[in-house]
Design a protein around this motif. Sequence first.
Motif: not given
Length: 378
Positions: A251-266
């Motif tokens: 899964y992933g989430l664009p960071s609220p500050d518009g700079v990076s994308v956070k990824l995580g595994l299952s």
Amino acid sequence: MSAARKRVAVVGVGTMGSQAAWRLAARGAEVVGYDRFAPGHDRSAAGGETRIFRSAHFEDSRYVPLLRHADALWEQLQQETGRELRRLTGCLLMGPTDHHQMATVLESIAEHGLDHEVLDAELLAKRFPQFRIEDGDAAVLDRRAGFIRPELTIQTAARRAEELGARIHRYTTVREIVPVADGVEIRTDAGSEHFDTAVVTVGPWVNDLLPDLPWEVDIRRLISAWYVPTTDAWFGEERPAFIRTAPTHFYGLPSPDGVSVKLGLSRALHRPAGDPNRLDREVAPEELEIFTELIGRHMPDLNPDPTRLSVYMEGYTESSRPLVGPLPGAENVVLLAGFSGHGFKLSPAFGDIAADLALDGTTPRPIDFISTLDRAEA
Ligand SMILES: Cc1cc2nc3c(=O)[nH]c(=O)nc-3n(C[C@H](O)[C@H](O)[C@H](O)COP(=O)(O)OP(=O)(O)OC[C@H]3O[C@@H](n4cnc5c(N)ncnc54)[C@H](O)[C@@H]3O)c2cc1C
């Protein structure tokens, strides 16, 4: 005894404990919280600035009524405190059309009339160019979904509980919970305090504090990794959270500050955490290989050199269904544990259910499938 006069201990003021303290204090209980750190810390299951909120559930549609209850309480906590704890940016569930989680999510949407869009591979590629779409892919966009701010939420719920009269002992580790005839004793290094009921929400420390728990809660070490995009595609008008079902679930989430994308595994990709007091917070280069592979295959516009790495812990039950209800043999102890990677979005509902169980001994919410009562497996 009336609810207003009940003394309730909340052991662990993290994700679930802060919400339980808020709901209990709102109902007039005398609440005392204990945390080994301070609310909003990053050494446990919460942290990393974002968590996904979704209304549709691809794992089990029985969560949807609980998500609806949580949704209303998210709004209530925001209104009471004036803080933006959650932003509804949508969540894309992507993957092969014939994957079983696609079917479950569509069932849960149809059964509960949830706001959504179904996108085929062509539409998906056009509207969300940040993803490399494969043949046979499709997606469901859950519209009442987005991200939650975990640290801010825990601090806000804990502060709201304090405004309503709760007391929170920070940097105070509970060593023992002892059921007694008329309630329960909470033991810390400073002494012992008596309560009518205790709500136990210690997350990854559940096996330490309750070594005789009859269910297995497997504590895993989860890596969050942040990557910076090389193009503007990620931060256009639409910035949904996303989950890919297969061939690797992540899964992933664009960071609220518009700079990076956070990824995580299952779950299958997390190492055991070992002793929660000695969590290994270093990420070895070989642990990043899977992230690099996923970026190359599905998100080629992300620079594969991470800009931030963080490590957290979470407790998983065998079935991935949490344990909610009285501790066997100790009806004055309400346990909430084993949230198996999906507890945050539901946390206000679980806090409210904990308050029901602590004050009334029962809850009107449909929790049979996660209850500790009559539960054989974990
Ligand atoms: C990396 C990661 C990503 C996730 N992503 C999502 C997501 O996108 N959406 C989602 O819904 N869920 C997600 N989850 C799951 C969710 O974050 C967890 O289910 C939830 O935070 C668990 O809450 P908890 O209250 O059980 O534990 P915690 O929040 O860890 O709280 C436990 C608290 O107990 C305290 N404590 C422990 N022992 C003691 C003691 N003896 N005395 C006093 N205090 C004690 C700890 O200090 C801590 O504050 C994710 C989890 C992780 C780790």
